[in-house]
Design an enzyme around this catalytic site. Structure first.
Site, PDB file in Angstrom:
ATOM      1  N   GLY A 166      26.837  65.945   2.890  1.00 45.28           N
ATOM      2  CA  GLY A 166      27.638  64.761   3.178  1.00 45.28           C
ATOM      3  C   GLY A 166      27.281  63.649   2.217  1.00 45.28           C
ATOM      4  O   GLY A 166      26.954  63.887   1.054  1.00 45.28           O
ATOM      5  N   ARG A 245      16.902  64.685  10.823  1.00 46.47           N
ATOM      6  CA  ARG A 245      16.310  64.462  12.135  1.00 46.47           C
ATOM      7  C   ARG A 245      15.228  65.507  12.356  1.00 46.47           C
ATOM      8  O   ARG A 245      15.340  66.649  11.905  1.00 46.47           O
ATOM      9  CB  ARG A 245      17.363  64.569  13.242  1.00 46.47           C
ATOM     10  N   GLU A 274       9.426  61.673  17.892  1.00 45.48           N
ATOM     11  CA  GLU A 274       8.964  60.378  17.362  1.00 45.48           C
ATOM     12  C   GLU A 274       8.735  59.396  18.508  1.00 45.48           C
ATOM     13  O   GLU A 274       9.448  59.428  19.502  1.00 45.48           O
ATOM     14  CB  GLU A 274      10.013  59.829  16.391  1.00 45.48           C
ATOM     15  N   HIS A 292       9.524  57.848   9.312  1.00 43.95           N
ATOM     16  CA  HIS A 292      10.968  57.613   9.447  1.00 43.95           C
ATOM     17  C   HIS A 292      11.345  56.315   8.720  1.00 43.95           C
ATOM     18  O   HIS A 292      12.021  55.434   9.267  1.00 43.95           O
ATOM     19  CB  HIS A 292      11.381  57.533  10.917  1.00 43.95           C
TER      20      HIS A 292
END
Length: 323
Positions: A166, A245, A274, A292
Site C-alpha cells: 500500500g 502491527r 504493547e 512503535h
C-alpha cells in the site's frame, strides 16, 4: 488561545484539546511540559465515569491505537457521530459497528507513510550491519578487550518481500530500489501498475526472499500472517522487519526461531501486546527494537494533528449545536 486537557465539546481526546470551536492541535513545543494525565490509562467508558460526563453528551472520539473503540463503547454513546484516530491503522476501532451507526471514521492518510518507510529501511540496515549491537560493544571496548563484533551483511542486492504494497509498502519499495534490492510483494490483489513480482501466497514469497518487510494492516485475515511455516520458508539467513502491527507475526514462534537460529534476525517497531516487549528479545544482538516510534517525527505529528483537527472542525461546524 488556552491549551489544556479539556473536553468542552465532550470529545474524549488523548492527543488534542477540545473547545467550543472544535479541536485544536497542541503545539509541538508544548509537549515536553505536558504531564500524562492519569485518564490516559483508563478505558474510554472509565474516563467518562471519572470525569462525570454523561455518555449522551459525547459526539466525537479522538483516540490512538492503544485505546479500543469497541462495539460496546460505540453503542453506549448515542450521540456519537465521528471517531478520529491519530494512526493510519484502524484495527482498534470497530469499523462495522461504526458503519451500522452511520458514524464517520477518520484515519491518517499519507502523513506517516514516508517516515514509517524510512524506519523500515533503517531497521533493516541496522540488523544487517549490526549497528546497535556494535554500538553496545564500542561503549565497552577498551585496550584489554579485543574486537569481537561479528561481521555484518550488505543490504544491496537483497531479495526483499513486502507484505502489503500500500502507501507505506510502496514507499519502502521505492527506497530499497536505491539499494539495488530485488522487490517482490504479497497483497490482497495484484497491482497492475508496478513491475514487482507478485506472490499470492506468503510462504512462496518467503521462500524467494532474503528479507520480509511487514507493512499491511491488521485484520482477521492478516493476524499471524507470518507464522512458523513462513519463517522456516524464509530460512536461517532471513530477516524480518515489522512496521505494521505486532500481531501480524506469531510472536512466540518468532522468539523461538530467533533463539534456535532458524532465522537470522529481526527489526521490530511493533509488538503483539504493547507496551509489553517480550523479555526474551531483550538480550538478543540479532534483534533491533523500536518502541512503535516509526511515525513519531515532529513534522509528521504536526501534519497528523492538523489533519485530524480539520476533520473534527468540519464535523462540529456542520453539526447542529445543542443548547
Amino acid at each position: 488561545m488556552k491549551y489544556e486537557w479539556g473536553n468542552e465539546f465532550r470529545a474524549s481526546t488523548t492527543l488534542g484539546v477540545g473547545s467550543s470551536n472544535g479541536l485544536h492541535p497542541l503545539p509541538i513545543s508544548k509537549f515536553p511540559q505536558i504531564p500524562f494525565p492519569k485518564f490516559l490509562f483508563l478505558s474510554l467508558l472509565q474516563f467518562l465515569q471519572t470525569q462525570h460526563i454523561h455518555p449522551s453528551s459525547v459526539p466525537a472520539i479522538l483516540c490512538n491505537p492503544l485505546q479500543l473503540v469497541t462495539a460496546d463503547v460505540i453503542r453506549s454513546l448515542p450521540s456519537l457521530g465521528i471517531v478520529a484516530t491519530v494512526s493510519v491503522g484502524s484495527d482498534h476501532i470497530d469499523i462495522l459497528e461504526c458503519r451500522r451507526g452511520g458514524i464517520e471514521v477518520v484515519t491518517l492518510g499519507t502523513q506517516f507513510a514516508a517516515d514509517v518507510a524510512d524506519m523500515a529501511v533503517a531497521l533493516l540496515v541496522d540488523v544487517e550491519f549490526k549497528i546497535s549491537a556494535g554500538d553496545r560493544l564500542a561503549r565497552k571496548w577498551g585496550p584489554c578487550k579485543p574486537l569481537s563484533s561479528p561481521c555484518g551483511s550488505k543490504v544491496g542486492g537483497k531479495r526483499v518481500g513486502i507484505i502489503g504494497l500500500g502507501r507505506i509498502g510502496g514507499e519502502v519499495a521505492k527506497r530499497l530500489e536505491a539499494f539495488d534490492c530485488i522487490i517482490m510483494y504479497h497483497s490482497r490483489n495484484k497491482n497492475p501498475s508496478v513491475s514487482y513480482t507478485f506472490h499470492s501466497n506468503v510462504v512462496d514469497l518467503a521462500s524467494e526472499s532474503d528479507v520480509l518487510v511487514l507493512c499491511c494492516p491488521l485484520t482477521e485475515q492478516t493476524r499471524c500472517i507470518v507464522n512458523k511455516e513462513v519463517m522456516l520458508a524464509l530460512g536461517k539467513d532471513g530477516i524480518i522487519v515489522n512496521v505494521g502491527r505486532g500481531a501480524l507475526i506469531d510472536e512466540k514462534e518468532l522468539i523461538q526461531c530467533l533463539l534456535k537460529g532458524e532465522i537470522r534476525g529481526a527489526g521490530l517497531d511493533v509488538f503483539e501486546n504493547e507496551p509489553n516487549v517480550p523479555k526474551e528479545l531483550l538480550p538478543l544482538d540479532n534483534v533491533v527494537l523500536s518502541p512503535h516510534a516509526a511515525a513519531l517525527t515532529f513534522d509528521s505529528t504536526l501534519d497528523a494533528f492538523e489533519h485530524v483537527a480539520k476533520s473534527l472542525d468540519i464535523f462540529f461546524s456542520t453539526k447542529p449545536q445543542v443548547s
